[in-house]
Scaffold this active site. Sequence first.
Site, PDB file in Angstrom:
ATOM      1  CE  LYS A 112       6.713 -27.543  35.566  1.00 56.71           C
ATOM      2  NZ  LYS A 112       8.053 -27.167  35.909  1.00 56.71           N
ATOM      3  CE  LYS A 195       4.722 -20.807  35.294  1.00 58.85           C
ATOM      4  NZ  LYS A 195       5.822 -21.276  36.095  1.00 58.85           N
ATOM      5  CE  LYS A 198      11.990 -25.492  31.198  1.00 58.27           C
ATOM      6  NZ  LYS A 198      12.124 -25.326  32.641  1.00 58.27           N
TER       7      LYS A 198
HETATM    8  N1  AQP Z   1       6.250 -15.944  34.515  1.00 59.75           N
HETATM    9  C1  AQP Z   1       6.975 -15.775  35.603  1.00 59.75           C
HETATM   10  N2  AQP Z   1       6.832 -14.682  36.377  1.00 59.75           N
HETATM   11  C2  AQP Z   1       7.581 -14.499  37.489  1.00 59.75           C
HETATM   12  N3  AQP Z   1       8.529 -15.383  37.890  1.00 59.75           N
HETATM   13  C3  AQP Z   1       8.723 -16.484  37.154  1.00 59.75           C
HETATM   14  N4  AQP Z   1       9.572 -17.533  37.279  1.00 59.75           N
HETATM   15  C4  AQP Z   1       9.366 -18.387  36.254  1.00 59.75           C
HETATM   16  N5  AQP Z   1       8.387 -17.929  35.452  1.00 59.75           N
HETATM   17  C5  AQP Z   1       7.972 -16.739  35.977  1.00 59.75           C
HETATM   18  C6  AQP Z   1      10.569 -17.665  38.343  1.00 59.75           C
HETATM   19  O1  AQP Z   1      11.829 -17.907  37.762  1.00 59.75           O
HETATM   20  C7  AQP Z   1      12.624 -18.658  38.693  1.00 59.75           C
HETATM   21  C8  AQP Z   1      13.309 -19.794  37.989  1.00 59.75           C
HETATM   22  O2  AQP Z   1      12.340 -20.738  37.608  1.00 59.75           O
HETATM   23  P1  AQP Z   1      12.667 -22.180  37.086  1.00 59.75           P
HETATM   24  O3  AQP Z   1      13.988 -22.616  37.522  1.00 59.75           O
HETATM   25  O4  AQP Z   1      11.474 -23.025  37.323  1.00 59.75           O
HETATM   26  O5  AQP Z   1      12.844 -21.838  35.578  1.00 59.75           O
HETATM   27  P2  AQP Z   1      12.043 -22.310  34.390  1.00 59.75           P
HETATM   28  O6  AQP Z   1      11.894 -23.778  34.513  1.00 59.75           O
HETATM   29  O7  AQP Z   1      12.688 -21.728  33.190  1.00 59.75           O
HETATM   30  O8  AQP Z   1      10.656 -21.555  34.676  1.00 59.75           O
HETATM   31  P3  AQP Z   1       9.291 -21.847  34.002  1.00 59.75           P
HETATM   32  O9  AQP Z   1       9.187 -21.183  32.708  1.00 59.75           O
HETATM   33  O10 AQP Z   1       8.258 -21.499  35.028  1.00 59.75           O
HETATM   34  O11 AQP Z   1       9.352 -23.386  33.771  1.00 59.75           O
HETATM   35  P4  AQP Z   1       8.188 -24.380  33.542  1.00 59.75           P
HETATM   36  O12 AQP Z   1       7.521 -23.965  32.266  1.00 59.75           O
HETATM   37  O13 AQP Z   1       8.889 -25.695  33.430  1.00 59.75           O
HETATM   38  O14 AQP Z   1       7.284 -24.272  34.729  1.00 59.75           O
HETATM   39  C9  AQP Z   1      11.675 -19.106  39.804  1.00 59.75           C
HETATM   40  O15 AQP Z   1      11.878 -18.330  40.951  1.00 59.75           O
HETATM   41  C10 AQP Z   1      10.318 -18.869  39.214  1.00 59.75           C
HETATM   42  O16 AQP Z   1       9.353 -18.583  40.210  1.00 59.75           O
END
Ligand code: AQP
Length: 332
Positions: A112, A195, A198
């Site tokens: 990030k 993966k 968002k």
């Molecule tokens: N692609 C994924 N597959 C399985 N699990 C996932 N999680 C996130 N992406 C995947 C799991 O969701 C939970 C919440 O994650 P978070 O609070 O980090 O939510 P987020 O920010 O919306 O998730 P992102 O998309 O992964 O964010 P960025 O892009 O900012 O990194 C966690 O348990 C996570 O493992």
Amino acid sequence: RPRVLSGIQPTAGSFHLGNYLGAVRQWVALQDTHDAFYMVVDLHAITIPQDPAALRSNTRLAVAQLLAAGLDPERCTLFVQSHVPEHAQLAWVMNCLTGFGEAGRMTQFKDKSAKQGSDSTTVGLFTYPVLQVADILLYQADQVPVGGDQRQHVELTRDLAERFNGRFGHTFTVPAPYILKETAKILDLQDPAVKMSKSASTPKGLVNLLDDPKATAKKVKSAVTDTETVIRYDPEAKPGVSNLLTIMSVLTGTSVADLEKSYEGKMYGALKTDLAEVMVDFATPFKDRTQEYLDDPETLDSILAKGAEKARAVAAETLAQTYAKVGFLPAK
Ligand code: AQP
């Protein structure tokens, strides 16, 4: 009953399919077998800039989605992280136990911060995993149900719990990750090498649960697969198709082997059309239920007030023990 703790960020508005299949779905199941604590992590959200009004409404939206997904405040403790000040307090103690290099090795931070550049990367983003350590240890959690991308942070939690216990005497339960292999990493529909996320996925690769169902169906139908024509589960050679099979299997409760059999001799289009329908059947009532909870903010707030009270009772006790062990003079 063993205890579980997990959290989700309120930042994106809608949860995406990865959040749901990787984490939230397990949270719902674990309510029946575990003493479950779940929270919306607004302290984590501000590690990147947030519009205050949007953060407030997205926090309520996250809670509404968790309830719509099946969390039941009678069977779990559901709360907002900032309502329990002990998170920030224990995080400070944990920060003082974490090596600078150790924190710098967290891959999520490296990814990030590399994207953001050093001028817009905050110290908060750097210490985010340590706040997560505090989140987990405060509740003496035995297990942490998360997606695979969080494994390293749970490892850090184990290391710091053991370090604290070794230095000051047994204080914290050392938690284990609870990660289901099949859904640990739901992939981007357009780029099945990475993966679904968002921040990194393109709109076409990211399925938000609150999207217009027609748009969701379209995304599923245009998912990237491969040049073969066989519908077969092989995550290495056929990540796109395997991802679709995983999603289909979990949402319908049909094993991947049975799906492979039923699609024998069929084209990718058949799987995509069926999955699009399954997705729409899942997302439509989810969206309606979310809206019902949003339309009743008083109920939502009272659920959160009760949740915060239950969470604080546990968190305050752990923090008091920690402060005493560290040697802070008790306030009279
Ligand atoms: N692609 C994924 N597959 C399985 N699990 C996932 N999680 C996130 N992406 C995947 C799991 O969701 C939970 C919440 O994650 P978070 O609070 O980090 O939510 P987020 O920010 O919306 O998730 P992102 O998309 O992964 O964010 P960025 O892009 O900012 O990194 C966690 O348990 C996570 O493992």
